[in-house]
Every structure is written in structure tokens, then in C-alpha cells.
Design a protein around this motif. Structure first.
Motif, PDB file in Angstrom:
ATOM      1  N   LEU A 279       0.900   3.983  -2.680  1.00 38.33           N
ATOM      2  CA  LEU A 279       0.498   5.547  -2.213  1.00 38.33           C
ATOM      3  C   LEU A 279       1.567   6.626  -2.703  1.00 38.33           C
ATOM      4  CD1 LEU A 279      -0.976   7.323  -0.110  1.00 38.33           C
ATOM      5  CD2 LEU A 279       0.723   6.955   1.463  1.00 38.33           C
TER       6      LEU A 279
ATOM      7  N   HIS B 294      -5.550   2.976   5.479  1.00 43.14           N
ATOM      8  CA  HIS B 294      -4.721   2.718   6.860  1.00 43.14           C
ATOM      9  C   HIS B 294      -4.186   4.093   7.386  1.00 43.14           C
ATOM     10  CE1 HIS B 294      -1.298   3.151   3.911  1.00 43.14           C
ATOM     11  NE2 HIS B 294      -0.586   3.656   4.890  1.00 43.14           N
ATOM     12  N   ILE B 295      -4.109   5.217   6.376  1.00 42.97           N
ATOM     13  CA  ILE B 295      -3.879   6.554   6.741  1.00 42.97           C
ATOM     14  C   ILE B 295      -4.927   7.003   7.829  1.00 42.97           C
ATOM     15  CG2 ILE B 295      -3.708   8.790   6.020  1.00 42.97           C
ATOM     16  CD1 ILE B 295      -1.134   7.044   5.204  1.00 42.97           C
TER      17      ILE B 295
ATOM     18  N   GLU C 185       0.828  -1.233   0.113  1.00 41.73           N
ATOM     19  CA  GLU C 185       0.137   0.003   0.045  1.00 41.73           C
ATOM     20  C   GLU C 185       1.003   1.272   0.034  1.00 41.73           C
ATOM     21  OE1 GLU C 185      -3.677   0.763   2.495  1.00 41.73           O
ATOM     22  OE2 GLU C 185      -3.249  -1.150   2.869  1.00 41.73           O
TER      23      GLU C 185
ATOM     24  N   PRO D  80      -5.597   6.278   1.474  1.00 38.62           N
ATOM     25  CA  PRO D  80      -6.073   4.725   1.858  1.00 38.62           C
ATOM     26  C   PRO D  80      -6.415   4.659   3.417  1.00 38.62           C
ATOM     27  CG  PRO D  80      -3.900   5.569   1.006  1.00 38.62           C
ATOM     28  CD  PRO D  80      -4.488   6.657   1.367  1.00 38.62           C
TER      29      PRO D  80
ATOM     30  N   VAL E 104       0.454  13.443   3.469  1.00 37.29           N
ATOM     31  CA  VAL E 104       0.742  12.353   4.577  1.00 37.29           C
ATOM     32  C   VAL E 104       2.444  12.602   4.817  1.00 37.29           C
ATOM     33  CG1 VAL E 104       1.221   9.953   4.985  1.00 37.29           C
ATOM     34  CG2 VAL E 104      -0.553  10.856   3.889  1.00 37.29           C
TER      35      VAL E 104
ATOM     36  N   PRO F 116      -0.165  11.687  -0.713  1.00 39.61           N
ATOM     37  CA  PRO F 116       1.107  11.352  -0.418  1.00 39.61           C
ATOM     38  C   PRO F 116       1.909  12.504   0.037  1.00 39.61           C
ATOM     39  CG  PRO F 116       0.715  10.654  -2.564  1.00 39.61           C
ATOM     40  CD  PRO F 116      -0.497  11.147  -2.281  1.00 39.61           C
TER      41      PRO F 116
END
Ligand SMILES: Nc1ncnc2c1ncn2[C@@H]1O[C@H](COP(=O)(O)OP(=O)(O)OP(=O)(O)O)[C@@H](O)[C@H]1O
Ligand SMILES: [Mg+2]
Lengths: 305, 251, 248
Positions: free
Chosen positions: B123, C192-193, B119, C190, C160, C157
Motif C-alpha cells: 500500500l 482491509h481498508i 499488504e 485494498p 489512509v 495511502p
């Protein structure tokens, strides 16, 4: 030279010829072409006030030394080059009209064809440009290629063709659209004597089919046999034009070849002619002599001027 | 045609080069790297194919005088030109097509080689979308269509193939720089003069849609149609200018 | 001669007209492309080959080559060269998220180590001096990311990355949460973020907020998404609930 009027005024019989047959396949009126030279404002006059009429179903020979403007005239006739002045009519229409060009087949003065095509492919390509139907095109292409002895070579690339073969392909290409007029720029260039004779027969055949032929050639003997009428050009100007008979003076204007006499007897004849107020004119009975004397006289006059 | 093959091969080689160079990149944006190489090949090699093919197709006919028997047939010069331009465009499109297929294949192979692209990795670079690649390729076809018309214009005018090739690339480079140019130069008179000048040349940069393939920008149908319209207008302009020149040309 | 002049005028007039008429079409497309790239910044560091490549349309490739050669300097820890080449690469191709993210990581993670040396790596988290160095580079990395064009800066991205710099390098959870919040509000974030966001909230003492966020996050999860980890999220929600109840 002989105190006679300049030949240019003497030999224009084409108007008389025109009266006999009414339909003109090709008409050039005061056609002039100037090419700009590198220096500003200066021109090279390649064709100068050319007036010609070529009646339907006749063979016309356009003669002249190298660089006299024959090919330039032909290019204008086909709409490839725009005249600086004057007018061109093909069956009454301008060569700028595609329909007028459809009635003309053109054999260029050199084989300007794509080397990477085969003979058959080239004809196919030109056939498409002419808007021919596929089946008709295939049939006609094979027929023409066979007629010109290219049946074996038609699937070979043009790059591998000999000069003569390319010339014959040029004929095939010119005839593809079954045109009424054929314009042949030096059809015998690069062709062997046998081939040249064949070209002559072929042109006669075209006349029999009712076509009109305009050809440029340097083979004057052949032209003399072949053509109904000729025009002789030099430096872009038409020096003389008319039927062969008229130009060579068979008929009204009496000019004879004297054969079988000795030198002194010839002298007597000359004296006799001078006594009667005439002159013995050394113009030949053949086109070649006429051509030479006309051109050299014209060059001389040009030199004096 | 030989050139065409050569360039197609070098395009694919440059893709392979992309595959190779991404090794340096610590594996973290492989797909993107490959795609960049593919796009670069389409742009640079595509422009070469376009200019060379157009000059060869059009000026080659004039140079070898094969145009003489063609124009003596009942074809108008405009039709002749149109045929040549379509031929050039077909060449361009097939070239771009080959490179696009090679690029998609390369992307697909890489993606398949690393099935569990974590992932995290996904990403980072976002997958390269194949629809984005297709879109980029399509826009290349339109951009190069404009270039082909421009080159045709110079080919119709030229008296040597070198001139036509040179001018084709000249306009190409100016068109690429155009966007950066008017942002660049100072203010005042110079600026407005430059603005006017840049109006004269088509802007080739706006067809660069690489960002769409990486999901960095959204493609809107309207803006795409706008681009296509832009290309068509310029292709038509230079096509007409080429026709005017050709009509006045002596053979 | 005459024709040449007429042609020039015709070309000029028609090009100008078309140029003006197509201006709206162009502007739409340019708005996106215009991301602060300027020739001057390119011309500085470009070698011949790169300039040529950039002009020929190989701009992105040129950027890639610059990036690759940057890694050459990276191996020898040439800080100045690395920074210069990173700048060059992003000005050649500012659309590359990868350049931004990877570049900021090099600044934030590698450069402090280069400065203190491998043996003293731990000092970055222990000695006062080390922490100062770490934080300085963290700020520099953030500043680097700030240069990214808007469209890139808003991508998950990048957000993050900024968040994790604030969190891990600057130990500034408040700032990290600002970026995380922006990130989780994006559509393509995503899963998991989102879970990390919740954990950071907890870590920052905002358990209630974390609980509510996770609940709303859970509501939006679909059953067949492997990355959703629905049972795990559900368990976590329960834990947070318990924590909240015990706490109050
Ligand atoms: N495109 C052109 N540009 C400039 N001058 C030209 C051009 N075409 C022909 N000329 C000139 O025009 C004159 C006539 O040339 P043209 O080709 O018509 O002669 P020709 O009678 O066909 O000669 P040949 O018997 O050698 O074929 C020559 O002086 C030539 O240099
Ligand atoms: Mg000639």
C-alpha cells in the motif's frame, strides 16, 4: 632576368592540347578560393583564378611548392570545399552532384582513415557508401588488397599499419568504385623509392586502362616521365601548364643542352648566339630546373611588387 | 565504446548503490528506491553517453578528417549526418536498454527476495510496474534523441570538441530547468521576455515519466504520442540545422 | 561572418516557431509535472552536490539522498534538521508518496516522543499536557500532508494516512471518517481498508451506515481474491445485522 616576357604568359599550351582531344574529364574555370583570416575582412587567397583542362585518359601533374594551393584545388574538385569563385566540371557535372563524385577516386594527402577499423572493414565501409552490392564488394576488396600487397594485413587494425601500408590502402580505397578519374594527392609521400617506382608503374597502368589521373607530387623527375601534361602553381596561381614536351621546349622552341664542350668553347657559343641577336638561356631540359626557375622568378616578382 | 561500457557499468553500480542505500530506508520502499536510482542513472548517464557519443561520432570525424574520404564518395552531407544521428541513437537506445534490463532484474530480484510483501507495504509505495519502467525508458530514448540532434548541431559547427560537449550539456541543463524557470521569475517584462526565451529551447523535463512507473499517474496514449511527436519535431529541427551548418562547412 | 549571422537568425526564427507550435504538446505534459516545485525552495538548503545532481536529472536521486541524510538526523532526534530535510526532499521529488507518508509518520509518531522523552511516552495518552503535545504534532503532520500535490493527495495511502492520524493521534473519528470515505471510494483501495472503515463507523456509533456499507462492499467482492476474506465479511455483516435488530 633575361629580358624575356614573363613565363606565365609564355607557357600556356593547354588550350592547344585541349583541341586535340575533345572530351574533358576535368575542367576548372577561374577557380578561386579565399580563406577568411582571423582578422575581420581579410582573406588568404589559397587558389587564384586557376583555369585548367584535363582531357580524358591522360595523366596530369599538378606541381607547386608547399602551400601553393594544390590540395585546396583538389578539395574543391571533390566538393569538399566550396570555391569562392569560378567553376568546376567533372565530365561536365558539378562535384556537388553525388553522381559526379562516383566517377572520381580520391587519395587524400594524409591517411584520414578510422584507426579502429581493419583494412578490410574500411573497404567494406567505403563500398557501402558507394552502394556496391555485398558480393561484389567482398570480391573487389580482396582483389584490391591483394593487388596492393595488403593481403596479409587486411584483418589488422589500421592503427598498426605503417605509413606505406596506409598509402597503399589509400590506393585500394580510391579504386574501389572503379572510378574513371583518379585524384592522387601526393601518392608518393612516405613511400620508399621502390614503392615510388611502383606507384609510377601503377599510374601508367591506369592510363592504359583508359583512366584519367590528376596527381600532385614533389618527385619532379618521376612526374616528368609519367605525366602527359603538368601545371605548375605558386601561391595559388598557375605559372605554366602544358605537355611536358611543350614546356621543356622540345619541338618548336629550340632550347638545347650543350654537352662535351670546355668552358672557353662554351663562351664562344654564347658569344656567337649574342652576335646573332639571340641569347643562351640556362633553362634546363628537366622539369625540376624549369620548376625552380619559374617559382623563384615568381617569388622575386612577388617580392618586388 | 570503452566509455559506453564504463557508463553501463556505473549505471549498474548505481543500481547496486540503490540496493545498498535502501537499507537506510527501513525497508519500507525498497522497490521505489531502486527504481529511482535506475531512472537517475538513465537520465544522467544517458545524457553523458548521448553528448559524448554524438560529439565523437560527428565532430570526431571532422577533427580527424576521416570525413574527407567519406564525403568524397557519392554520399551527400545530409545522408552522412543522418547516418551519424542514427548511429548515435542506436548507441543511446542500447545503453538505455542495458540499464533497463539491469533495473528490471534488480526489481525482480528484490521482489522475489521478499515474497510476502505485506499488504501494508504494498500500500505504501505501490509496486513498481515494469510496464512503467519500460515506458520511462522509451521516453528517455526519445528525449535523448533530441539531445543527440542538438549536440550534432553544435558538433557540426564546432571547432573543438570541448565546445560541442559543453554546448550539448548546456542545452541539456537549460532544457531541464526550463519548466521551473518560467514559473520562477517575476512578473511584467522580465517574465514575458523569459517566456519568449524559454520557447527557444526544448523542454526536457516533460519526458520524466517516473510517476507512471509508481502508479502515481495514468498514462494516456494521446499524451504519450504527443511527447513522441514533440521529440521528433525537435530532433528534426536540430537535425536540419545541423545539416545546414554541415553543408556550409569547409573541410 | 555572414554565415554566422544568418545561422543565428535561422536558429532563432525556427526555434521560436517550433517552440510556439509545440506549446500545446508541451502544456499537456507540463500540467502533470507542475506540482509547485520551485527552484528557490531548492536552492536554500541544497549543497553543491545535491544541486548538481538535481540539475543533471538526478533529481529523484538527490531527493533520496536528502531523505537518507534526514534519517541520520532522525537518529539523533534533531527535529529542526529533520523537518527541513523532509521539506527539501518533497520539493525535489513531490511525486513520491513514500516521502509524504513516511514524513507525516515521523512528525505524528516520533516527534511527540522526542519531546516528552522515552520514559514518559505513556503520558502522551494520559496527562493532559501529553495529549496536547500529541494532538499538536498530529495537526502538524496533517498540515505537512496538505502540501502534497493534488495527484498525490488523492492517492489511497495518503488518504489512509490522514485518516489514521485523525483517528489515532487526534482521536477525531469524524474527521478520520471523511478521509476513509474518500479512500474507500478509490478503485485501487485494498480490501482491509474497507473493513477498517466499517469498523470505525461502528466505533463512531454509525452501525447502520456500517452495515449498509459492508453489504455493498461484500457485493463487490470476488470469490478468488485472497484478501477479500468473504466469509469473515459475511459473518461481520450478520453480527452488525443482529446488533441493529437488538438495538432497535
Ligand atoms: N582550411 C583552411 N583554412 C585556412 N587556410 C587554409 C586551409 N586549407 C589550406 N589553407 C591555406 O591555403 C594554402 C594552400 O594550402 P594547400 O594545402 O592547398 O597547399 P598544398 O599546395 O597542398 O601544399 P603541400 O605541398 O604542402 O601539400 C596554404 O597557405 C594553407 O595555409
Ligand atoms: Mg597538399
Amino acid at each position: 632576368m633575361f629580358g624575356r616576357p614573363a613565363p606565365a604568359e609564355l607557357y600556356h599550351f593547354s588550350d592547344r592540347l585541349a583541341l586535340k582531344e575533345s572530351v574533358q574529364a576535368i575542367e576548372l574555370r577561374e577557380l578561386t578560393k579565399d580563406f577568411p583570416l582571423m582578422e575581420r575582412g581579410r582573406y588568404l587567397r589559397a587558389v587564384d583564378g586557376l583555369t585548367l583542362r584535363i582531357p580524358e585518359n591522360s595523366v596530369f601533374g599538378l606541381l607547386g611548392p608547399n602551400g601553393s594551393g594544390k590540395s585546396t584545388t583538389i578539395r574543391m574538385l571533390l566538393g569538399l570545399s566550396e570555391p569562392s569563385r569560378g567553376e568546376i566540371r567533372i565530365f561536365g557535372a558539378s562535384p556537388q552532384e553525388a553522381e559526379a563524385r562516383r566517377r572520381v577516386g580520391y587519395l587524400p594527402d594524409a591517411p584520414y582513415y578510422h584507426k579502429f577499423l581493419t583494412g578490410r572493414e574500411l573497404l567494406r565501409f567505403f563500398g557501402k557508401l558507394l552502394g556496391m552490392s555485398r558480393s561484389e564488394l567482398e570480391r573487389r576488396a580482396e582483389e584490391l588488397l591483394a593487388q596492393f600487397g595488403l593481403a596479409d594485413a587486411m584483418d589488422r587494425k589500421l592503427g598498426a599499419y605503417s605509413k606505406g601500408m596506409l598509402q597503399r590502402l589509400g590506393f585500394a580505397q580510391a579504386l574501389l568504385g572503379d572510378p574513371d578519374i583518379l585524384v592522387l594527392d601526393e601518392p608518393t609521400a612516405g613511400v620508399d623509392p621502390v614503392g615510388a617506382a611502383e606507384v609510377g608503374d601503377f599510374v601508367r597502368g591506369l592510363r592504359e586502362q583508359g583512366k584519367t589521373v590528376l596527381l600532385c607530387s614533389h618527385l619532379l623527375t618521376q612526374v616528368q616521365d609519367l605525366c602527359d601534361a603538368v601545371g605548375i602553381m605558386n601561391k595559388g596561381r598557375l605559372l605554366a601548364s602544358g605537355s611536358i614536351d611543350e614546356l621543356l621546349g622540345v619541338g618548336g622552341d629550340a632550347r638545347f643542352a650543350i654537352e662535351g664542350l670546355t668552358g672557353s668553347e662554351l663562351g664562344e657559343v654564347a658569344r656567337f648566339a649574342q652576335e646573332k641577336g639571340g641569347d643562351l638561356v640556362p633553362l634546363g631540359q628537366n622539369l625540376e630546373d624549369l620548376f625552380r626557375s619559374l617559382v623563384s622568378k615568381d617569388d622575386q616578382r612577388g617580392g618586388e611588387a | 565504446m570503452r566509455l559506453f561500457l564504463l557508463l553501463a557499468v556505473s549505471g549498474i553500480v548505481s543500481l547496486v548503490g540503490g540496493l545498498y542505500f535502501q537499507e537506510f530506508n527501513l525497508g519500507s520502499s525498497e522497490l521505489r528506491f531502486i527504481a529511482d536510482f535506475g531512472f537517475g542513472a538513465m537520465t544522467l548517464l544517458g545524457s553523458i553517453v548521448t553528448v559524448v557519443a554524438t560529439v565523437q561520432l560527428l565532430y570526431g570525424e571532422i577533427e580527424h578528417r576521416t570525413i574527407l574520404p567519406i564525403l568524397s564518395k557519392p554520399v551527400s552531407r545530409g545522408e552522412f549526418l543522418l547516418g551519424k544521428l542514427l548511429g548515435a541513437w542506436l548507441t543511446i537506445c542500447s545503453f538505455i536498454g542495458i540499464l533497463t534490463l539491469a533495473l528490471l532484474a534488480a526489481l525482480w530480484i528484490r521482489q522475489w527476495q521478499m515474497p510476502d510483501l505485506g499488504e501494508e507495504a504494498l500500500l505504501e509505495q505501490g509496486a513498481v510496474s515494469s510496464s512503467g519502467v519500460l515506458l520511462f525508458a522509451l521516453m528517455q530514448c526519445f528525449r535523448l534523441m533530441v539531445l543527440a540532434s542538438v549536440t550534432a548541431f553544435f558538433s557540426a559547427y564546432a571547432s573543438s570538441s570541448l565546445f560541442a560537449v559543453f554546448m550539448g550539456f548546456f542545452v541539456w541543463v537549460i532544457g531541464q530547468l526550463r519548466g521551473s524557470l518560467d514559473a520562477q521569475w517575476g512578473e511584467g517584462i522580465g517574465q514575458s521576455l523569459l517566456k519568449t526565451l524559454t520557447l527557444l529551447i526544448p523542454d526536457f523535463r516533460i519526458f520524466d515519466l517516473g510517476a507512471y512507473a509508481f502508479g502515481e499517474a495514468e498514462a494516456s496514449l494521446v499524451s504519450l504520442l504527443g511527447l513522441v511527436l514533440y521529440a521528433v519535431v525537435y530532433a528534426a529541427l536540430y537535425g536540419s540545422l545541423a545539416a545546414v551548418v554541415l553543408k556550409n562547412r569547409e573541410f | 561572418m555572414n554565415f554566422k549571422r544568418r545561422l543565428l537568425i535561422l536558429w532563432f526564427a525556427s526555434s521560436l516557431l517550433v517552440g510556439l507550435l509545440t506549446q500545446p504538446l508541451r502544456q499537456g505534459a507540463v500540467a502533470r509535472a507542475e506540482s509547485g516545485e520551485s527552484l528557490a525552495s531548492l536552492a536554500d538548503g541544497l549543497g553543491q552536490g545535491i544541486t548538481f545532481a538535481a540539475l543533471g536529472g538526478y533529481r529523484t536521486i538527490a531527493a533520496n539522498f536528502v531523505w537518507i541524510s534526514m534519517y541520520g538526523d532522525w537518529r539523533y532526534r534533531l527535529k529542526g534538521e529533520v523537518l527541513e530535510k523532509m521539506q527539501l526532499a518533497v520539493s525535489l521529488n513531490p511525486d513520491s508518496v513514500y516521502f509524504w507518508v513516511d514524513g507525516s509518520r515521523i512528525i505524528a509518531n516520533d516527534m511527540p516522543v522526542w519531546q516528552v522523552g522515552d520514559d514518559l511516552m505513556e503520558s502522551l495518552f494520559e496527562s493532559e499536557e501529553g495529549i496536547a503535545i500529541r494532538k499538536a504534532y498530529g495537526e502538524q503532520a496533517l498540515a505537512f500532508l496538505e502540501q502534497a500535490p493534488r495527484a498525490v493527495a488523492q492517492r489511497v495511502p495518503v488518504l489512509v494516512e490522514k485518516a489514521s492520524i485523525c483517528w489515532q493521534r487526534l482521536a477525531d473519528l469524524d474527521r478520520a471518517l471523511v478521509y476513509f470515505k474518500q479512500a474507500v471510494e478509490k478503485e485501487d483501495v485494498p480490501n482491509h481498508i474497507c473493513r477498517v472503515y466499517a469498523e470505525i463507523l461502528v466505533k463512531n456509533g454509525e452501525v447502520k451506515k456500517a452495515y449498509e456499507y459492508l453489504k455493498s462492499h461484500y457485493a463487490g467482492l470476488s470469490d478468488d481474491d485472497r484478501t477479500a476474506l468473504k466469509p469473515f465479511v459475511a459473518r461481520r455483516i450478520e453480527e452488525l445485522k443482529a446488533k441493529l435488530e437488538s438495538g432497535s
